[in-house]
Write an enzyme that holds these catalytic residues in place. Structure first.
Site, PDB file in Angstrom:
ATOM      1  N   LYS A  85      39.629  28.785  48.622  1.00 44.62           N
ATOM      2  CA  LYS A  85      39.203  29.610  47.508  1.00 44.62           C
ATOM      3  C   LYS A  85      37.930  29.008  46.918  1.00 44.62           C
ATOM      4  O   LYS A  85      37.899  27.820  46.562  1.00 44.62           O
ATOM      5  CB  LYS A  85      40.309  29.624  46.451  1.00 44.62           C
TER       6      LYS A  85
HETATM    7  O1  G3P Z   1      44.861  33.379  40.955  1.00 45.80           O
HETATM    8  C1  G3P Z   1      43.841  34.080  40.340  1.00 45.80           C
HETATM    9  C2  G3P Z   1      44.263  35.101  39.309  1.00 45.80           C
HETATM   10  O2  G3P Z   1      45.282  35.897  39.832  1.00 45.80           O
HETATM   11  C3  G3P Z   1      44.522  34.535  37.937  1.00 45.80           C
HETATM   12  O3  G3P Z   1      45.210  35.413  37.112  1.00 45.80           O
HETATM   13  O4  G3P Z   1      46.619  35.748  35.110  1.00 45.80           O
HETATM   14  O5  G3P Z   1      45.130  33.725  35.233  1.00 45.80           O
HETATM   15  O6  G3P Z   1      44.168  36.021  34.896  1.00 45.80           O
HETATM   16  P1  G3P Z   1      45.280  35.196  35.503  1.00 45.80           P
END
Ligand code: G3P
Length: 222
Positions: A85
């Site tokens: 990533k």
């Molecule tokens: O893993 C990346 C993404 O899905 C993060 O989500 O909930 O931290 O905005 P969030």
């Protein structure tokens, strides 16, 4: 659309993998910190064994291309399922291009615009992750970005797969599928919620009650 789990919690990965619906897992530094994964390399390796064959995203934390490449090679050596990533920056896209040339798969993260999605595909990313929920939080339409990136990739035949990320509720998952996303990466709580419908629960209870009544000797309560 494939379903990934967005988590670095081994108990969650184990349980969700047991449900038979999981095709991969995404992690990030915040999720690893939340899971208390100090030895994050063994956590990544363990996730790979829990979800056989599925792409497992592990994120670099360097901000320069050389540092990203060094981390990426180390992470990729952990297991063949590991996908690197990389954040959407010029240094990140240089790393994506170099890793593609080495045959290492990448997932471009922190994507908030269609233009950024185009850059990720141009750099040769295997996956791109537009953050739907975080965009919605600002008052923007997060799913519109997913829709536009999917349309552009189709129009030009880019092989990059779109991962709808930052998913907050079950409707996001349905909308990501309707938008043509290849994958939605979903927190454990939301993945669990996808199974729920009051009529399913009510139907199971009624079938079981009728079955028990049939089994019981006439006139005897069970
Ligand atoms: O893993 C990346 C993404 O899905 C993060 O989500 O909930 O931290 O905005 P969030």
């Amino acid at each position: 659309m494939k379903l990934f789990l967005d988590s670095a919690d081994l108990d969650e990965v184990r349980e969700a993998a047991g449900w038979g619906v999981l095709s991969g897992v995404t992690t990030n530094p915040s999720l690893l910190a939340k899971a208390g994964a100090r030895d994050f390399q063994s956590v990544i390796r363990e996730i790979c064994t829990l979800v056989p064959g599925g792409p497992i995203s592990a994120e670099v934390v360097s901000e320069d291309t050389a540092g990203m490449l060094r981390e990426a090679r180390e992470l990729a050596a952990l297991h063949p399922q590991v996908v690197i990533k990389i954040p959407m920056t010029p240094a990140g896209m240089a790393a994506v291009r170099a890793l593609k040339d080495e045959g290492i798969r990448t997932n471009v993260t922190l994507v908030f615009s269609t233009a950024q999605g185009l850059l990720a595909a141009a750099a040769g990313a295997s996956f791109v992750s537009p953050f739907v929920g975080r965009l919605d939080d600002t008052g923007a339409d997060g799913m519109a970005v997913v829709r536009e990136i999917v349309s552009i990739y189709r129009l030009y035949g880019y092989p990059t797969e779109v991962i709808a990320a930052s998913i907050r509720h079950p409707r996001h998952v349905v909308e990501a599928a309707l938008a043509g996303a290849h994958i939605a990466t979903i927190p454990f709580k939301v993945l669990r919620q996808l199974f729920e419908h009051p009529l399913t629960r009510q139907g199971i209870e009624r079938f079981l009650a009728d079955w028990r009544a049939l089994q019981a000797p006439r006139g005897v309560e069970v």
